[in-house]
Design an enzyme around this catalytic site. Sequence first.
Site, short mmCIF file in Angstrom:
data_model
loop_
_atom_site.label_atom_id
_atom_site.label_comp_id
_atom_site.label_asym_id
_atom_site.label_seq_id
_atom_site.Cartn_x
_atom_site.Cartn_y
_atom_site.Cartn_z
N GLU A 60 16.88 27.57 -17.98
CA GLU A 60 15.64 28.26 -17.63
C GLU A 60 15.85 29.68 -17.13
OE1 GLU A 60 13.95 25.46 -14.89
OE2 GLU A 60 12.87 24.39 -16.46
N GLU A 90 31.83 10.27 -17.83
CA GLU A 90 32.10 10.85 -16.51
C GLU A 90 33.41 10.37 -15.90
OE1 GLU A 90 30.09 8.16 -13.11
OE2 GLU A 90 28.65 9.18 -14.39
#
Length: 307
Positions: A90, A121
């Site tokens: 953004e 992960e």
Amino acid sequence: MNEQELMSELERLVSEDRNPKTMDIDLLPTIEILRKINDEDSGVPAAVEKVIPEIAAAVDRIVSAFQKGARLVYIGAGTSGRLGVLDASECPPTFGVPEDMVLGLIAGGPKALMRAAEGAEDDPQQGMKALQDIKLTADDVVVGIAVSGRTPYVIGGLTYAKQVGATTVALSCNPRSTIAGIADIAISPFVGPEVLAGSTRLKSGTAQKLVLNMLTTASMIRIGKSYQNLMVDLNPSNKKLVARAVGIVMQTTGCTAQQARQALDQTGKDVKLAILVTITGMSVKEARQALDNAGGFLRKAIGEKPG
């Protein structure tokens, strides 16, 4: 780490505890379930408020990095990784910055944004490799995001970042976490157990989003990406943002919509330049030079005095 060791480790995490206030949540009608969730969420801003000094310390490091032409890099897995990628993605439209100035790295790569890749992960080497692939430097800032504070992918990334000499920040919702012990700055908002035990996309995810909002927004303001409380460096890349740009020029200069559009056309839709040209009567070339001389700070280019 075997399964028993992992279970033992998770049991020690606040984010994995059972919440005594929601033990009967599966018996409640819809509206009461929602009230329970809302009540738990209401404490998140207060938890974030308590770690504002640590957030401020991180912002100051990020500003220093940006001033050197370096980057802010988020690294995380699962929900934490997605929130980092979201915040990074953004920044270019909001602040008109290059796409590589704020980067979001997630375990499992881009496909993990759309579909859970939770097993990704578990490998600290992948965290290290992700930072090697972007050619991390000592001038960069790396923010490791992991609610538990023990995610191997994030630990690997932060450990490598420390070796490189980059500034490291740990964002976790568990006090005294593993990543907090690695990083230069630890941001650990304490939000307590989740409505559903271990579902850290809830309060913990909300806390992380609030902190990430603060890190980028405050850093961008500090490097001149706003004028008053307006996004004067936004990239008008669609009709909504073009309309917003016109409105910003009107609000800051008092000109008409037609004059704002003309100024934006004249400056290649550069909102800052359009404002400066309209207020001062400078040519586009003169306004661009004035902004450069002011380090991109519109107030300074206009000649406004602080306070």
